[in-house]
Design a protein around this motif. Sequence first.
Motif, PDB file in Angstrom:
ATOM      1  N   UNK A   1      75.651  15.585  34.308  1.00 30.55           N
ATOM      2  CA  UNK A   1      74.338  15.897  34.880  1.00 30.55           C
ATOM      3  C   UNK A   1      73.292  16.023  33.779  1.00 30.55           C
ATOM      4  N   UNK A   2      73.669  16.730  32.712  1.00 32.83           N
ATOM      5  CA  UNK A   2      72.727  16.920  31.603  1.00 32.83           C
ATOM      6  C   UNK A   2      72.402  15.598  30.912  1.00 32.83           C
ATOM      7  N   UNK A   3      73.454  14.758  30.760  1.00 27.69           N
ATOM      8  CA  UNK A   3      73.224  13.448  30.128  1.00 27.69           C
ATOM      9  C   UNK A   3      72.288  12.601  30.978  1.00 27.69           C
TER      10      UNK A   3
ATOM     11  N   UNK B   1      62.294  11.595  17.225  1.00 28.34           N
ATOM     12  CA  UNK B   1      61.988  13.027  17.346  1.00 28.34           C
ATOM     13  C   UNK B   1      62.320  13.541  18.746  1.00 28.34           C
ATOM     14  N   UNK B   2      62.031  12.729  19.757  1.00 23.41           N
ATOM     15  CA  UNK B   2      62.345  13.129  21.140  1.00 23.41           C
ATOM     16  C   UNK B   2      63.851  13.253  21.340  1.00 23.41           C
ATOM     17  N   UNK B   3      64.598  12.251  20.837  1.00 25.44           N
ATOM     18  CA  UNK B   3      66.054  12.279  21.004  1.00 25.44           C
ATOM     19  C   UNK B   3      66.682  13.428  20.226  1.00 25.44           C
ATOM     20  N   UNK B   4      66.136  13.740  19.051  1.00 27.08           N
ATOM     21  CA  UNK B   4      66.661  14.865  18.278  1.00 27.08           C
ATOM     22  C   UNK B   4      66.474  16.197  19.013  1.00 27.08           C
ATOM     23  N   UNK B   5      65.425  16.270  19.771  1.00 27.63           N
ATOM     24  CA  UNK B   5      65.130  17.519  20.491  1.00 27.63           C
ATOM     25  C   UNK B   5      65.871  17.613  21.816  1.00 27.63           C
TER      26      UNK B   5
ATOM     27  N   UNK C   1      72.237  15.078  20.867  1.00 27.15           N
ATOM     28  CA  UNK C   1      71.966  16.498  20.608  1.00 27.15           C
ATOM     29  C   UNK C   1      72.672  17.371  21.639  1.00 27.15           C
ATOM     30  N   UNK C   2      72.610  16.945  22.898  1.00 34.00           N
ATOM     31  CA  UNK C   2      73.279  17.680  23.972  1.00 34.00           C
ATOM     32  C   UNK C   2      74.794  17.724  23.746  1.00 34.00           C
ATOM     33  N   UNK C   3      75.368  16.593  23.345  1.00 34.83           N
ATOM     34  CA  UNK C   3      76.805  16.537  23.087  1.00 34.83           C
ATOM     35  C   UNK C   3      77.192  17.471  21.945  1.00 34.83           C
TER      36      UNK C   3
ATOM     37  N   UNK D   1      76.721   6.806  23.359  1.00 33.65           N
ATOM     38  CA  UNK D   1      76.336   8.047  22.688  1.00 33.65           C
ATOM     39  C   UNK D   1      77.608   8.786  22.300  1.00 33.65           C
ATOM     40  N   UNK D   2      77.477   9.767  21.396  1.00 31.49           N
ATOM     41  CA  UNK D   2      78.612  10.570  20.976  1.00 31.49           C
ATOM     42  C   UNK D   2      79.468   9.858  19.949  1.00 31.49           C
TER      43      UNK D   2
END
Length: 582
Positions: A49-51, A201-205, A210-212, A258-259
């Motif tokens: 869900x978060x991804x 910058x958006x992806x880093x935040x 970042x979520x993983x 990702x990951x």
Amino acid sequence: MSRNAWLLIIVLIAVLLGVNNTVYYFTTKNSLEDGLRHELDSVAKQIAISIENSRNGSEIYQEEVGRELRAASVATQYALDSDVDKVSNDQLAELAKKLDLVDITLLKRTKDNIVLYKSSDPKEIGYKTDSWDPWYQAFNQLFDQKQVTIDWGQSLQNFWTGPFEFSSTETKSIQKWGYYFDGTTNYISDPYISYESRQLAFDNATGVNTLIQKTLDANSWLKEIAVINPETFPDGKAKTLNEKGEWVTHKTQNPIIEGAYTLKAATDTANVKLANKQGLKTYQDATIRGEHVIKLFIPVDVSTKVASMLDGEGEPIPRYVLTLVADYGTIQHTLNEQLINIALIIGIATLLSLVFLYWVVAAYRKSQDKLVRRAQETYLEEINGMFQSIRSQRHDFLNHVQTMNSLAKLGKTEELTAYAEELTGEIHQMNDIINIGNPAIAALIRSKMLQADTLKVEFTTVFNDMNKLELGIKSLDLTRLLGNLIDNAFDEVMTYEEGNRSVSIEAGQKDGYFQFMIRNTCSRAEALRDKPLFQAGFSTKGNGHSGLGLHIVKSIVDKYKGVITMSVDEPNSVTFMIKIPY
């Protein structure tokens, strides 16, 4: 209790505890594994869900970047001449700097191709685009229709852009290009920006990686999380050979979206395929680099077509696979701790059980010894009483003879006859007792006859062929068995008037078994049919009685593989019959 019996009990306890411990171990193991799978499943759903939220946010942000590129394209068109041949590369370089762009390239349509004709970066100039699928298709639609209709990328009025991607002309950086054509020029404006200057910058935040990482930091039992492209997994990144002879990779077709994917197992490809094709989550136990892990593969559907996740043909994928790797060591550690605790508990419980068992057995043996001593004392008393009676008869014999002689001399014939009959009856009674053939039974019967005389009970006995009793039944058991039955009968008849007190015993040797039959007066015989007469503690005599008499009889009968039955053969009479094989 013998040493062998104790050894058998200890072995049985050890086996039972071992089985219990084994069952508990595997039950706990399965429970912990189920718990870990449930936890994996729960975390995977939350991550999915978060991804999706993060990815959708990233897609929206990319769309905003696309609108920024369209604005830059319009500004470029107003700043430059409409004829591409009248635009210089230096003009493009100066304009790219003012608009905060990486570079600006102008695309010109030739007779059989569309080429990069002018650019602020000289390395861009001269490249043909007919091998850039689906970019080349989009370029032609812009020139022909001033609008792109392919179902991929972002289409705006007179404008189209694809996702951040590697370039065929610049293979070391990720960029996003915008293409604008409204028919007022003879070229397509192509301003572009870098991933680092906009999206990074958006992806880093808030990005997926970042979520993983935050999820891994918060859950120490998770080893690795990866978002897998099932269409390109596991062969590697899709590549294109450019005009310089270089293999250009495509970020949108990476097998690992990702990951990280470093903990690899031989079954991963099959599990990814199963999760993707059938939409089923799959668990896998594996040992990777010496570590025992559990891997979860869970399919995640993509609600809308996404330009950043493509199959090998450049088409958006409808589903990706999320994989999580959990450390099985957490389960093993918990199991080891619980096994130590259980071992201590079982050890203490075993010790206490053995102490309690020893105490119970000791108490039982003490009780049994007490009963045996009591039976022995009774047996000795009755034997001594019988022999005392015999000695008394012998001692009194001279007196009896003198009395009879005196009566004969006096001519008192009737008195002599009566006296002789009385003396003869007493002698016959004693002879009958002696002729039973078993001293223990003889002593018991003699004692019970004396008791019957005192209680005014009519007590009759018949014993036949008892010569084989010594072959298998202990004398003490016989006296306990018959003694309890006779006492039970005496207790019952004493509730009636003196003339109604009748007890009889018959015993004999049959074909292969001994039979003992005790009959006594009982007006409530019918009511006793359904009572648990042989159950320990049950009594029909009210308070003051232990209810153990018939239970002891039943135990002795069972000991010798015999049977005991109660019957009501005539009114106001009850009969207990015992058959013991020999």
